[in-house]
Design a protein around this motif. Sequence first.
Motif, PDB file in Angstrom:
ATOM      1  N   PRO A  97       0.963  -1.161   0.173  1.00 32.68           N
ATOM      2  CA  PRO A  97      -0.045   0.011   0.110  1.00 32.68           C
ATOM      3  C   PRO A  97       0.915   1.416  -0.049  1.00 32.68           C
ATOM      4  N   GLY A  98       0.581   2.521  -0.628  1.00 28.92           N
ATOM      5  CA  GLY A  98       1.347   3.496  -0.845  1.00 28.92           C
ATOM      6  C   GLY A  98       2.582   3.530  -1.504  1.00 28.92           C
ATOM      7  N   ILE A  99       2.878   2.446  -2.506  1.00 29.07           N
ATOM      8  CA  ILE A  99       3.987   2.521  -3.166  1.00 29.07           C
ATOM      9  C   ILE A  99       3.732   3.026  -4.546  1.00 29.07           C
ATOM     10  N   GLY A 100       2.463   3.321  -4.907  1.00 28.48           N
ATOM     11  CA  GLY A 100       2.415   4.079  -6.178  1.00 28.48           C
ATOM     12  C   GLY A 100       1.598   3.094  -7.213  1.00 28.48           C
ATOM     13  N   LYS A 101       0.900   2.310  -6.832  1.00 27.34           N
ATOM     14  CA  LYS A 101       0.335   1.364  -7.987  1.00 27.34           C
ATOM     15  C   LYS A 101      -0.958   2.355  -8.569  1.00 27.34           C
ATOM     16  N   SER A 102      -1.536   2.967  -7.900  1.00 31.73           N
ATOM     17  CA  SER A 102      -2.807   3.577  -8.373  1.00 31.73           C
ATOM     18  C   SER A 102      -2.159   4.741  -9.370  1.00 31.73           C
ATOM     19  N   THR A 103      -1.026   5.512  -8.929  1.00 35.98           N
ATOM     20  CA  THR A 103      -0.439   6.562  -9.578  1.00 35.98           C
ATOM     21  C   THR A 103       0.077   6.093 -10.866  1.00 35.98           C
ATOM     22  N   LEU A 104       0.611   4.933 -10.854  1.00 32.26           N
ATOM     23  CA  LEU A 104       1.238   3.994 -12.066  1.00 32.26           C
ATOM     24  C   LEU A 104       0.087   3.910 -12.974  1.00 32.26           C
ATOM     25  N   MET A 133      -8.514  14.481  -8.190  1.00 33.41           N
ATOM     26  CA  MET A 133      -7.488  15.425  -7.749  1.00 33.41           C
ATOM     27  C   MET A 133      -6.002  14.872  -8.005  1.00 33.41           C
ATOM     28  N   ARG A 134      -6.034  13.749  -8.110  1.00 32.93           N
ATOM     29  CA  ARG A 134      -4.839  12.854  -8.408  1.00 32.93           C
ATOM     30  C   ARG A 134      -4.631  13.167  -9.998  1.00 32.93           C
ATOM     31  N   ALA A 135      -5.390  12.887 -10.692  1.00 30.58           N
ATOM     32  CA  ALA A 135      -5.055  13.207 -12.303  1.00 30.58           C
ATOM     33  C   ALA A 135      -4.648  14.793 -12.288  1.00 30.58           C
ATOM     34  N   ALA A 136      -5.401  15.757 -11.618  1.00 35.71           N
ATOM     35  CA  ALA A 136      -5.163  17.134 -11.670  1.00 35.71           C
ATOM     36  C   ALA A 136      -3.625  17.169 -11.378  1.00 35.71           C
ATOM     37  N   ARG A 137      -3.005  16.590 -10.331  1.00 40.58           N
ATOM     38  CA  ARG A 137      -1.738  16.822  -9.902  1.00 40.58           C
ATOM     39  C   ARG A 137      -0.753  15.904 -10.927  1.00 40.58           C
ATOM     40  N   LEU A 138      -1.417  14.976 -11.732  1.00 42.75           N
ATOM     41  CA  LEU A 138      -0.478  14.467 -12.518  1.00 42.75           C
ATOM     42  C   LEU A 138      -0.438  15.071 -13.969  1.00 42.75           C
ATOM     43  N   GLU A 265      10.837   6.627 -11.283  1.00 42.28           N
ATOM     44  CA  GLU A 265      11.260   7.545 -10.077  1.00 42.28           C
ATOM     45  C   GLU A 265      10.082   8.226  -9.658  1.00 42.28           C
ATOM     46  N   MET A 266       9.581   8.336  -8.217  1.00 41.29           N
ATOM     47  CA  MET A 266       8.469   9.130  -7.928  1.00 41.29           C
ATOM     48  C   MET A 266       8.745  10.470  -7.656  1.00 41.29           C
ATOM     49  N   THR A 267       8.027  11.259  -8.571  1.00 38.74           N
ATOM     50  CA  THR A 267       8.500  12.701  -8.293  1.00 38.74           C
ATOM     51  C   THR A 267       6.966  13.496  -7.694  1.00 38.74           C
ATOM     52  N   GLY A 268       7.184  14.876  -7.583  1.00 34.68           N
ATOM     53  CA  GLY A 268       5.939  15.357  -7.105  1.00 34.68           C
ATOM     54  C   GLY A 268       4.939  15.575  -8.171  1.00 34.68           C
ATOM     55  N   ARG A 269       5.233  15.113  -9.338  1.00 29.08           N
ATOM     56  CA  ARG A 269       4.316  14.916 -10.429  1.00 29.08           C
ATOM     57  C   ARG A 269       4.092  13.771 -11.055  1.00 29.08           C
ATOM     58  N   GLY A 270       4.050  12.567 -10.136  1.00 32.84           N
ATOM     59  CA  GLY A 270       3.931  11.190 -10.584  1.00 32.84           C
ATOM     60  C   GLY A 270       5.161  10.326 -10.762  1.00 32.84           C
ATOM     61  N   LEU A 271       5.085   9.340 -11.649  1.00 32.61           N
ATOM     62  CA  LEU A 271       6.254   8.511 -11.691  1.00 32.61           C
ATOM     63  C   LEU A 271       6.741   8.886 -12.979  1.00 32.61           C
TER      64      LEU A 271
HETATM   65  P1  TYD Z   1      -0.696   5.638  -4.659  1.00 28.83           P
HETATM   66  O1  TYD Z   1      -0.502   5.336  -6.123  1.00 28.83           O
HETATM   67  O2  TYD Z   1      -1.937   6.066  -4.008  1.00 28.83           O
HETATM   68  O3  TYD Z   1       0.038   4.388  -3.995  1.00 28.83           O
HETATM   69  P2  TYD Z   1      -1.017   2.440  -4.020  1.00 28.83           P
HETATM   70  O4  TYD Z   1      -1.941   2.683  -5.050  1.00 28.83           O
HETATM   71  O5  TYD Z   1       0.238   1.868  -4.261  1.00 28.83           O
HETATM   72  O6  TYD Z   1      -1.381   2.501  -2.761  1.00 28.83           O
HETATM   73  O7  TYD Z   1       0.748   6.397  -4.207  1.00 28.83           O
HETATM   74  C1  TYD Z   1       0.431   7.126  -3.014  1.00 28.83           C
HETATM   75  C2  TYD Z   1       2.245   7.658  -2.894  1.00 28.83           C
HETATM   76  O8  TYD Z   1       2.516   8.332  -3.854  1.00 28.83           O
HETATM   77  C3  TYD Z   1       1.689   8.884  -1.800  1.00 28.83           C
HETATM   78  O9  TYD Z   1       2.828   8.586  -0.556  1.00 28.83           O
HETATM   79  C4  TYD Z   1       2.075  10.095  -2.395  1.00 28.83           C
HETATM   80  C5  TYD Z   1       2.890   9.585  -3.555  1.00 28.83           C
HETATM   81  N1  TYD Z   1       2.788  10.475  -4.852  1.00 28.83           N
HETATM   82  C6  TYD Z   1       3.966  11.352  -5.142  1.00 28.83           C
HETATM   83  O10 TYD Z   1       5.098  11.402  -4.408  1.00 28.83           O
HETATM   84  N2  TYD Z   1       3.675  12.048  -6.283  1.00 28.83           N
HETATM   85  C7  TYD Z   1       2.631  12.026  -6.820  1.00 28.83           C
HETATM   86  O11 TYD Z   1       2.349  12.772  -7.857  1.00 28.83           O
HETATM   87  C8  TYD Z   1       1.543  11.283  -6.566  1.00 28.83           C
HETATM   88  C9  TYD Z   1       0.294  11.038  -7.349  1.00 28.83           C
HETATM   89  C10 TYD Z   1       1.799  10.554  -5.392  1.00 28.83           C
END
Ligand code: TYD
Length: 458
Positions: A97-104, A133-138, A265-271
Amino acid sequence: MAKNPSFICNACGAAHTKWSGQCETCGSWNSITEEAPLSAGPTKKSLGSARGRNMELSDLSTHEDPPQRIPSGVGELDRVLGGGLVESSAILVGGDPGIGKSTLLLQAAARFARNGLDVIYVSGEEAAEQIRMRAARLKLSESPVRLAAETNLRDILTTLDKERPKLAIIDSIQTMWADNVDSAPGSVSQVRAASHELISFAKKRGTSVILVGHVTKEGQLAGPRVVEHMVDTVLYFEGERGHQFRILRAVKNRFGPADEIGVFEMTGRGLAEVTNPSALFLSDRDKPAPGSVVFAGIEGSRPMLSEIQALVAPSPHSQARRTVVGLDSQRLATILAVLEARCGVPFAGYDVYLNVAGGLRISEPAADLAVAAALLSAREDTPLPPESVVFGEISLSGAVRGVTQAENRLKEAAKLGFTTAIGPEQKKLAPVDGMTLRTMSDLTTFVGEMFGTGEDPG
Ligand code: TYD
Ligand code: MG
């Protein structure tokens, strides 16, 4: 006696006839929960009809083209998929959880949609507004992905059947709830039933499905061990908290090579894709230090350099510690035994810590010599020659064995400014510009040449 087991281990999926505190199969504690019995035949609640129909049989020859692939345009993802998304395929993406699956997956969905693919993203974890909101950030608000926040599987299947998208993303499988199964969402029965329905839908209707699954602390998907067997492709999204690197690893792929990795690489604007991972994994490296060795490895189809770090210190404990991150601890035990038995370098009485920098996990036997080099370098407090990389497999006799793709390893090292490689004698190896290969036929030679220690144990 023929009663169906109704207790299931959530860690490994094993079925038991009675509850117990520890699973006999995998050893996990408190992982067994009561489940609706696994019925053997058709019941009132079964979705299939009671009478089967005649199957159509065919021969093995094929007149069809190889599966068509739809690339996402995210190179690192397409690489792991084996060139792109295969039509009607089912993919499991697991990770903490929180690793970035939804973002990816939101980013991938947007890229697929931009290429003209009809994509539906169903979230059972977040409200639609949160995803927007996540989409907007990305910066993906404008992309034509269709979105739903829903956990009821029947509603999801009905909608998918009406819309017939080319790709459906289900985030996550543990939140899905099939109303014909009497157990809570997230339980093995629910996860199994929901996956089965979604995968059958994919095969029948030509929609590819990506299922997201959360992993438990033990590194296993809660329940979805069973899902791993059902899908065509299993990808794990890995990384360390506090590190920005993320690795997408194929552990099973019916349509491509397994063991391929993609680096992000996880950045402030996604992967963001990392196209030169070697540089990334070596980026924190200081001057050559004792215990630090650069390993010239191969991950999937590409060469990748990484740093192996060892710390060896006299142990205050009666039983010395062996702590390993990113490598197999059995392999460390073997290498320590070979160093002791064949080269006369004992590690008894020393605590040993071994680590791969940057959160990478290495499973190649070709890392053996680099591990041995890091251990010796730490123990002798002597750095390896500067600008050198190491590779080679060590056998129990102490011989250093050749590895695959030696030339690719040398080329990658040369590209990153290394000038010396220490490794096995390789047959038919063409010289690589700017690289000197110092060959070692066995570990004793290596110890003698590099550290001038160790005695012949004969
Ligand atoms: P998320 O995709 O919600 O993880 P999962 O679906 O695997 O649970 O990712 C959440 C983490 O990613 C959260 O700690 C914030 C970070 N994040 C960034 O650093 N930059 C971004 O642009 C986004 C969308 C998330
Ligand atoms: Mg998520």
